[in-house]
Structures are given as C-alpha cells and as structure tokens.
Design an enzyme around this catalytic site. Structure first.
Site, mmCIF file in Angstrom:
data_model
loop_
_atom_site.group_PDB
_atom_site.id
_atom_site.type_symbol
_atom_site.label_atom_id
_atom_site.label_comp_id
_atom_site.label_asym_id
_atom_site.label_seq_id
_atom_site.Cartn_x
_atom_site.Cartn_y
_atom_site.Cartn_z
ATOM 1 N N HIS A 115 0.844 -1.202 0.000
ATOM 2 C CA HIS A 115 0.000 0.000 0.000
ATOM 3 C C HIS A 115 0.874 1.244 0.000
ATOM 4 O O HIS A 115 1.784 1.370 0.829
ATOM 5 C CB HIS A 115 -0.887 -0.009 1.251
ATOM 6 N N LEU A 118 -2.050 7.423 0.088
ATOM 7 C CA LEU A 118 -2.809 7.596 1.321
ATOM 8 C C LEU A 118 -3.022 6.228 1.954
ATOM 9 O O LEU A 118 -3.764 5.396 1.426
ATOM 10 C CB LEU A 118 -4.163 8.257 1.033
ATOM 11 N N VAL A 159 -2.440 1.732 -4.789
ATOM 12 C CA VAL A 159 -2.056 3.141 -4.916
ATOM 13 C C VAL A 159 -3.306 3.960 -4.621
ATOM 14 O O VAL A 159 -4.233 4.007 -5.426
ATOM 15 C CB VAL A 159 -1.525 3.449 -6.328
ATOM 16 N N GLU A 160 -3.331 4.613 -3.454
ATOM 17 C CA GLU A 160 -4.552 5.277 -3.009
ATOM 18 C C GLU A 160 -4.429 6.798 -3.036
ATOM 19 O O GLU A 160 -3.513 7.360 -2.435
ATOM 20 C CB GLU A 160 -4.931 4.802 -1.598
ATOM 21 N N VAL A 161 -5.373 7.428 -3.714
ATOM 22 C CA VAL A 161 -5.518 8.888 -3.788
ATOM 23 C C VAL A 161 -4.199 9.565 -4.156
ATOM 24 O O VAL A 161 -3.648 10.371 -3.417
ATOM 25 C CB VAL A 161 -6.098 9.462 -2.477
#
Length: 266
Positions: A115, A118, A159-161
């Site tokens: 992760h 964000l 891949v977050e935000v």
C-alpha cells in the site's frame, strides 16, 4: 459460461493490456453478487476467506484477504496468518506492514499486495486523509515506496488517492500490479468499496468513489416498515387480536377432558 480464476502469472502477463475490476466486500451476499456480476477481484475480511463454502460462492474471483497490519502482529504472525489464508484458497494477501514483513512473506512465495499513497493507518505521516503525491517531492516518495515493494518481492501495491499522472508514470516504471483507488486509469486495476458502490456508506464518501445504487434509502424504508410491523404486533397482543385460532395448536375434546379431570382442583 464459467470464468477461469486468474493466477498471479496471468495478471502479470496482462499488465498494460487489461483493466481489472476490484471490490472490497464485507458480506456473503456481496461476494455472491461480485461473482455473478463479473467482478475480477475482491478484497475480503480474513474470516470470510476461511468459510468452507467460499469457493462454491466465488469460484473465479481473485481473492485478497486483508486487515490493518496491527491487527495481525509481527512478521512471524504475518507468515502464520498468510499460510492459513493461502491454504483456504486466498490468491494473495494485503500487507501494509514493514518491508521486512513483506520480504518474509515473499520468501515463502506468498503473493503480497502492499500500500502506498494515502494509507489510512499511517495517514499522520502524510498529513492526514488527503491526496498524496501532489508535489514533485511527494510524488517521488510514492515512486520510491513502489520500487521498495518491488525490491522486497511484492506482487502488487495499492495506490490510493495519488494524482493519475503520477500513478501512470509510476506504472510504466514498475513490474508491480498497481491496484488504483482514486489513482486513475493508468493503474492496472480499479478498486472501490462495495459500501460506496451500493450507497450504504452513511459517512464521508470519498471523491474517487462512484455510487451506483442508493441502498441507504432502501434501508431507511425497511426500518420504517420494521417499526410499523412491530407496532402492529404490540397492538394485536394488547387487543387480543393475536393469537387467533389459526395460530394455535388444538387438542381433541376427549383428550382435553381427560387431561382436565386428572388435574388437582383449583
């Protein structure tokens, strides 16, 4: 026509050629719906993965159980946890713990999805619940984190935000499978929570989420109907409208008479 459940090798071979769909599902009903709707991948609570009938419900879904790293424990705990889930037919595991833990899992040939961007459990380090990678320096850190996961032996990374242009540039420079949540179509997979897709989330709805149904309205309607039904039951009990004869068990008159005759006097 039945679909074949993809392997890690299949997914790697499709990098840049196919956009996978992924949902976080929390109930068996959502899992079954994902299978029937043609979703490619699901993130699931570990306890769901351990259901004996999981693969009867979801034969072709690439399943990734996951929880926050602090709910699992040390690297040794993670290895034991991952083996248990892998035996239960998990296809990969989500792990946002240390790179050392990722290496331990990779050494045992457990496909790991990390992760970056964000990370809710570590948002304090990036300024809270907001986009990451909006400056050159911040974007560079996201890239370095992806490459660190790659070096540690991970299979993929969420891949977050992160700005879509940043995610696209990173995707072109890594062999990892990029699971995008609010990171644009340059990622290899588009990931949303079923709660947001179904309109069940009564809290903050993320900007990247898209709501396709409004279950909250239906839940409110059902709750009103639930209260109304319960109220009608109370009224029937108090007025002796319930139970009616059709709700009761009968007894033959002769049997009742003999029973009463054998009772002590009142």
């Amino acid at each position: 026509m039945s679909r074949k459940r993809p392997t890690v090798a299949d997914i790697r071979a499709m990098k840049g050629k196919y956009q996978y769909s992924m949902l976080r599902v929390e109930t068996v009903e959502e899992l079954e719906a994902a299978q029937k709707a043609g979703i490619d991948m699901v993130s699931v609570p570990p306890q769901m993965m351990l259901l004996p009938h999981f693969r009867e419900i979801a034969p072709s879904l690439f399943a990734v159980p996951g929880v926050n790293f602090f709910e699992v424990g040390t690297a040794d705990d993670f290895v034991r946890w991952a083996f248990k889930l892998y035996r239960a037919s998990a296809d990969a595991v989500y792990c946002s713990a240390s790179l050392a833990t990722v290496r331990r899992l990779a050494d045992e040939a457990i496909p790991v999805i990390g992760h970056v961007g964000l990370i809710p459990s570590r948002a304090t380090w990036t300024g809270g619940f907001k986009a990451v990678g909006k400056t050159a320096q911040s974007a560079q850190k996201v890239f370095e984190a992806v490459k660190a996961y790659e070096a540690a032996g991970a299979f993929g990374v969420e891949v977050e935000v992160v700005p879509s242009q940043v995610a696209s540039a990173i995707s072109e420079r890594t062999t990892l499978f990029l699971v995008g949540m609010g990171a644009g179509s340059g990622c290899d997979c588009q990931y949303l929570f079923a709660d947001d897709v179904l309109g069940q989330n009564r809290k903050h709805v993320p900007r990247h989420a898209k709501t396709y149904r409004n279950f909250a309205v239906e839940f409110d309607r059902l709750q009103r109907e639930r209260i109304a039904a319960f109220s009608e039951f109370v009224s029937d009990v108090r007025s002796s409208a319930y139970p009616e004869q059709r709700h009761e068990v009968g007894i033959e008159p002769d049997e009742l008479r003999r029973f009463i005759e054998n009772l002590p006097s009142v």
